[in-house]
Every structure is written in C-alpha cells, then in structure tokens.
Design an enzyme around this catalytic site. Structure first.
Site, PDB file in Angstrom:
ATOM      1  N   LEU A   1      29.252 -15.007  -8.146  1.00 45.74           N
ATOM      2  CA  LEU A   1      28.498 -16.243  -8.444  1.00 45.74           C
ATOM      3  C   LEU A   1      27.056 -16.184  -7.950  1.00 45.74           C
ATOM      4  O   LEU A   1      26.228 -17.002  -8.353  1.00 45.74           O
ATOM      5  CB  LEU A   1      29.192 -17.459  -7.822  1.00 45.74           C
ATOM      6  CG  LEU A   1      30.554 -17.859  -8.387  1.00 45.74           C
ATOM      7  CD1 LEU A   1      31.089 -19.065  -7.640  1.00 45.74           C
ATOM      8  CD2 LEU A   1      30.458 -18.177  -9.873  1.00 45.74           C
TER       9      LEU A   1
ATOM     10  N   PHE B   1      36.103 -23.115  -5.791  1.00 42.27           N
ATOM     11  CA  PHE B   1      36.805 -22.593  -4.613  1.00 42.27           C
ATOM     12  C   PHE B   1      36.074 -21.389  -4.019  1.00 42.27           C
ATOM     13  O   PHE B   1      36.243 -21.091  -2.844  1.00 42.27           O
ATOM     14  CB  PHE B   1      38.203 -22.087  -4.996  1.00 42.27           C
ATOM     15  CG  PHE B   1      39.176 -23.157  -5.381  1.00 42.27           C
ATOM     16  CD1 PHE B   1      39.758 -23.960  -4.425  1.00 42.27           C
ATOM     17  CD2 PHE B   1      39.520 -23.358  -6.708  1.00 42.27           C
ATOM     18  CE1 PHE B   1      40.671 -24.941  -4.766  1.00 42.27           C
ATOM     19  CE2 PHE B   1      40.429 -24.334  -7.067  1.00 42.27           C
ATOM     20  CZ  PHE B   1      41.010 -25.130  -6.097  1.00 42.27           C
TER      21      PHE B   1
ATOM     22  N   SER C   1      36.369 -29.038   3.849  1.00 37.11           N
ATOM     23  CA  SER C   1      37.335 -28.770   4.906  1.00 37.11           C
ATOM     24  C   SER C   1      37.244 -29.828   5.994  1.00 37.11           C
ATOM     25  O   SER C   1      36.159 -30.390   6.243  1.00 37.11           O
ATOM     26  CB  SER C   1      37.000 -27.396   5.485  1.00 37.11           C
ATOM     27  OG  SER C   1      37.611 -27.237   6.725  1.00 37.11           O
TER      28      SER C   1
ATOM     29  N   TYR D   1      30.435 -20.727   9.064  1.00 33.33           N
ATOM     30  CA  TYR D   1      31.330 -21.166   7.980  1.00 33.33           C
ATOM     31  C   TYR D   1      31.319 -22.704   7.896  1.00 33.33           C
ATOM     32  O   TYR D   1      31.157 -23.282   6.825  1.00 33.33           O
ATOM     33  CB  TYR D   1      32.757 -20.638   8.230  1.00 33.33           C
ATOM     34  CG  TYR D   1      33.800 -21.391   7.447  1.00 33.33           C
ATOM     35  CD1 TYR D   1      33.985 -21.133   6.094  1.00 33.33           C
ATOM     36  CD2 TYR D   1      34.577 -22.387   8.053  1.00 33.33           C
ATOM     37  CE1 TYR D   1      34.921 -21.849   5.355  1.00 33.33           C
ATOM     38  CE2 TYR D   1      35.513 -23.097   7.322  1.00 33.33           C
ATOM     39  CZ  TYR D   1      35.683 -22.831   5.985  1.00 33.33           C
ATOM     40  OH  TYR D   1      36.601 -23.547   5.262  1.00 33.33           O
TER      41      TYR D   1
ATOM     42  N   LYS E   1      30.020 -25.468   4.829  1.00 32.73           N
ATOM     43  CA  LYS E   1      30.752 -26.578   4.204  1.00 32.73           C
ATOM     44  C   LYS E   1      29.927 -27.862   4.287  1.00 32.73           C
ATOM     45  O   LYS E   1      29.813 -28.613   3.317  1.00 32.73           O
ATOM     46  CB  LYS E   1      32.126 -26.779   4.866  1.00 32.73           C
ATOM     47  CG  LYS E   1      33.113 -25.666   4.562  1.00 32.73           C
ATOM     48  CD  LYS E   1      33.478 -25.587   3.081  1.00 32.73           C
ATOM     49  CE  LYS E   1      34.179 -24.321   2.688  1.00 32.73           C
ATOM     50  NZ  LYS E   1      34.230 -24.036   1.257  1.00 32.73           N
TER      51      LYS E   1
ATOM     52  N   ARG F   1      41.523 -19.623  21.666  1.00 41.04           N
ATOM     53  CA  ARG F   1      40.633 -18.936  20.721  1.00 41.04           C
ATOM     54  C   ARG F   1      39.317 -19.715  20.661  1.00 41.04           C
ATOM     55  O   ARG F   1      39.333 -20.937  20.511  1.00 41.04           O
ATOM     56  CB  ARG F   1      41.293 -18.897  19.336  1.00 41.04           C
ATOM     57  CG  ARG F   1      40.519 -18.154  18.293  1.00 41.04           C
ATOM     58  CD  ARG F   1      41.320 -17.975  17.014  1.00 41.04           C
ATOM     59  NE  ARG F   1      41.544 -19.231  16.309  1.00 41.04           N
ATOM     60  CZ  ARG F   1      42.170 -19.329  15.140  1.00 41.04           C
ATOM     61  NH1 ARG F   1      42.642 -18.246  14.543  1.00 41.04           N
ATOM     62  NH2 ARG F   1      42.338 -20.499  14.555  1.00 41.04           N
TER      63      ARG F   1
HETATM   64  N1  UDP Z   1      46.930 -19.817  15.904  1.00 38.38           N
HETATM   65  C1  UDP Z   1      47.631 -19.100  16.872  1.00 38.38           C
HETATM   66  N2  UDP Z   1      47.835 -17.769  16.681  1.00 38.38           N
HETATM   67  C2  UDP Z   1      47.402 -17.107  15.573  1.00 38.38           C
HETATM   68  C3  UDP Z   1      46.696 -17.838  14.577  1.00 38.38           C
HETATM   69  C4  UDP Z   1      46.473 -19.194  14.791  1.00 38.38           C
HETATM   70  O1  UDP Z   1      48.031 -19.661  17.898  1.00 38.38           O
HETATM   71  O2  UDP Z   1      47.608 -15.891  15.469  1.00 38.38           O
HETATM   72  C5  UDP Z   1      46.696 -21.266  16.097  1.00 38.38           C
HETATM   73  C6  UDP Z   1      45.230 -21.637  16.171  1.00 38.38           C
HETATM   74  O3  UDP Z   1      44.772 -21.527  17.491  1.00 38.38           O
HETATM   75  C7  UDP Z   1      45.265 -23.071  15.671  1.00 38.38           C
HETATM   76  C8  UDP Z   1      46.409 -23.094  14.666  1.00 38.38           C
HETATM   77  O4  UDP Z   1      47.199 -21.946  14.964  1.00 38.38           O
HETATM   78  O5  UDP Z   1      45.611 -23.934  16.716  1.00 38.38           O
HETATM   79  C9  UDP Z   1      45.937 -23.017  13.226  1.00 38.38           C
HETATM   80  O6  UDP Z   1      45.042 -21.941  13.102  1.00 38.38           O
HETATM   81  P1  UDP Z   1      44.523 -21.415  11.701  1.00 38.38           P
HETATM   82  O7  UDP Z   1      43.615 -20.250  11.971  1.00 38.38           O
HETATM   83  O8  UDP Z   1      45.684 -21.177  10.793  1.00 38.38           O
HETATM   84  O9  UDP Z   1      43.732 -22.646  11.099  1.00 38.38           O
HETATM   85  P2  UDP Z   1      42.449 -23.467  11.659  1.00 38.38           P
HETATM   86  O10 UDP Z   1      42.989 -24.813  12.012  1.00 38.38           O
HETATM   87  O11 UDP Z   1      41.869 -22.747  12.812  1.00 38.38           O
HETATM   88  O12 UDP Z   1      41.561 -23.523  10.486  1.00 38.38           O
END
Ligand code: UDP
Length: 348
Positions: free
Chosen positions: A61, A83, A127, A152, A156, A298
C-alpha cells in the site's frame, strides 16, 4: 450485483476472517495484501470455507502507483476495510520508522485515492491501545486517549486523527473506527486462524504452542499486578465475532445509517480475564495442560483493560457471542491443524 468491498490486509488474521464473513453476508470482497505477515495459502482456506476465490493482488500500500492501477482496474468499490498494518508492539520500539512509514503512508495513499475513485467509506482497524492504562474501567469510547507506550500505539492514534481530519475536510466521506480489544480464536472449520511469525508475541499462540510441546513453558509476564491473581487482565474477543462487527459496520455505512461522519466503537466482550484464568480455561476447554512459569513484567504492558461494549451492542446491534471456552477450543483445533500440515510436509 454484489457490493464490492476492498479489504487491505485480507490474508492476515482478522482480515481473512472478515473476508469469510463478508462473502457469507453476500458481499464481494477484494483483497490487497503484500504477504509481509501472512501467506498465500490463506486464500485456499477462504475458498474451502466459502467456495469463493476473491480477487487478490499482492500490492504494497505504500506504492501509490500500483494502488492507483488497482483502483483503475477494479471500479465500483463502495467501501474499504483497512487492516493492512504492522502490529508488533516490541518490534515497533526497535524499528519505529518502519512502523511510521508503513502504517501512516499506507493510510495516506488510500485516503488520497478514495475521492478519485468515488469511494466514500472507510472502516479502520484501531485498538484499545489508544486508551493506555485507563483511569476507570470498563473503558467507553469517551475514555481519554492516553500517550501511547510504543510507536505502534502512536500509529493507531495518528491514523485515527488523520482519518477524522480527512473526513471532516472531504464532503461525503465517512469513517468508522473500530477499537479492538484482544482478538483470539480461529474459524470453527480450522481452515483459517492466527499464523504467528516465529516465536509468538501474543498470549494465545504461545499458549497453544506450549500445549503442543513446541515451546517448553509459557512465561507469564508479571504476577505482582494489582489484580485479583496478580496477572494482567484483558478482554479477549473471538475473531469471528470481531469479523462480523466489520460486516455490520460496512452495511451501516452503505445503508447510510451512520449518525456522524466519524463513528468510534469498542469491540470487546465486556469481560476482563487474567492470564492465569486463560491458562485454566484452556485446560477446561481442551483437557490439555499448559506448563507455565512466572517471569518479570513485560515492558509497556497495561495492567488491566476491558471494554464497555454497550455502545456497539446498542448502535450496531452487534454483540460478541462466543463463549471463552468455545473460543479457546477453536485455538486448539487450529494449532492441531497446523501440526498436521507441518507433519505432512516433513513426511513428503
Ligand atoms: N502474555 C504472557 N506471556 C506471553 C504473552 C503474553 O504472560 O508469552 C501476557 C501479556 O503480558 C498480557 C496478556 O498476556 O498481559 C496479553 O498479551 P498479548 O501480547 O496477547 O496482547 P496485548 O494485550 O499485549 O496486546
């Protein structure tokens, strides 16, 4: 005559499920995808489910001239669902320019070309990341937009602003911004689903790969959050339910039922579920254990977020219907299908 809808990123995870729902609702989706995070085999899955092979072109795109040619060749498109975008939070921190260039330039090209080809309607994949860590839960569409925690997230927010400004300036143009919570699951046929590239970033593909023995243990990022079991809380929505919301949004635009030139909807279930709850619900749904360990938090993770989806429920007449159990079972069925395909390839 079927009404033509352009789906950019139509071989991606949410895109492919939306293409299926559009076909089943009687639309003619046309797909543009550069396969940067998907593969051409997805088109087979779409055909197996629907019996239809939609028009597909491999176009980036960012390439204005090729996009222009596509519109010249495919006249009569009435709406675009956009998307196509890069979507990995961590990668965006490392490669910000890739994210800004890809996500913003693609949208600018589409918006510039829309009036030229008399296309007035755009649905945009946004999002819940735009809300950051909300002060009050659940989040409504009026909850404040918080500073993003990654490039990211900024793309958005910027794309929402760019669309709103453009629609305001361009008479007749309309937009619906859909703020997704956490899409999970796969089509019940297991012909299409999520295809993570390498080690999954998202929770569910990591859970299913661990259950399959591809990964040793799920690492749960943080167990000292201010939540009942100490792990983060999200609003996990079935991808087919999410896809159906796009069909409703497009129909609403074509039927001219929008109340305002730019409308915003939260797409979630309204239920907050913790990471530990996902692990135990997965076991309950499939009978399969997911070994896990706790790991440090994380960076950039939000502690808890879930949607107030009542505006979408009322205005769109749409509701997330699938149970968490069925959704997790669909994730597992898909993972088993991937294993079957992988084993076949090894033995060939
Ligand atoms: N998560 C986790 N282990 C992983 C991947 C994700 O504990 O290997 C947790 C992450 O910290 C969050 C939730 O799962 O609390 C959802 O994470 P995801 O990356 O799927 O979506 P996000 O909400 O970050 O966009």
């Amino acid at each position: 005559m079927k009404r033509k809808i352009l789906v950019t990123g139509g071989t991606g995870y949410i895109g492919s499920h939306t293409v299926v729902e559009l076909i089943e609702a009687g639309f003619e989706p046309l797909i543009i995808d550069n396969l940067s995070n998907s593969n051409i085999g997805v088109l087979d899955g779409i055909r197996k489910i629907t019996g239809v092979s939609p028009v597909y072109e491999n176009i980036d795109l960012k390439d204005y001239a090729s996009l222009n040619k596509f519109f010249q060749k495919n006249q009569g498109i009435e709406a675009i669902i956009n998307f196509a975008a890069s979507k990995a939070v961590g990668e965006s921190v490392k490669l910000p320019l890739l994210y800004y260039r890809n996500n913003i330039t693609s949208l600018l090209n589409l918006l510039e070309l829309m009036p030229k080809y008399d296309i007035n309607n755009i649905v945009f994949s946004s999002s819940c990341t735009v809300y950051g860590q909300p002060d009050t839960l659940p989040v409504t569409e009026q909850s404040p937009i918080k500073p993003a925690t990654s490039p990211y997230g900024y793309t958005k927010q910027m794309c929402e602003t760019i669309i709103s400004d453009t629609v305001r300036a361009c008479h007749g143009m309309k937009a619906i911004l859909l703020r997704y919570f956490n899409p999970i699951g796969a089509h019940p046929s297991a012909e299409i689903g999520e295809l993570p590239n390498g080690v999954p970033n998202n929770l569910l593909p990591y859970v299913t790969q661990t259950a399959m023995g591809i990964r040793e243990k799920l690492r749960i990022f943080g167990n000292d959050y201010n939540t009942p079991d100490g792990t983060c809380i999200r609003d996990y929505i079935n991808v087919v339910d999410l896809a159906k919301a796009h069909v409703v949004a497009v129909s609403r635009m074509l039927d001219k039922k929008n109340r305002k030139p730019v409308e915003v909807f939260n797409l979630g279930t309204g239920n907050g579920v913790s990471v530990l709850e996902i692990v135990s619900a997965f076991k309950a749904a499939t009978g399969v254990d997911v070994p896990y360990e706790f790991a440090p938090r994380r960076e950039g993770d939000i502690e808890k977020v879930w949607a107030d989806a009542s505006y979408a429920n009322k205005e769109l007449g749409w509701k997330a219907e699938a149970s968490l159990e069925d959704t997790l079972a669909s994730c597992w069925k898909w993972e088993m299908k991937l294993k079957e395909a992988h084993d076949k390839e090894q033995n060939a």
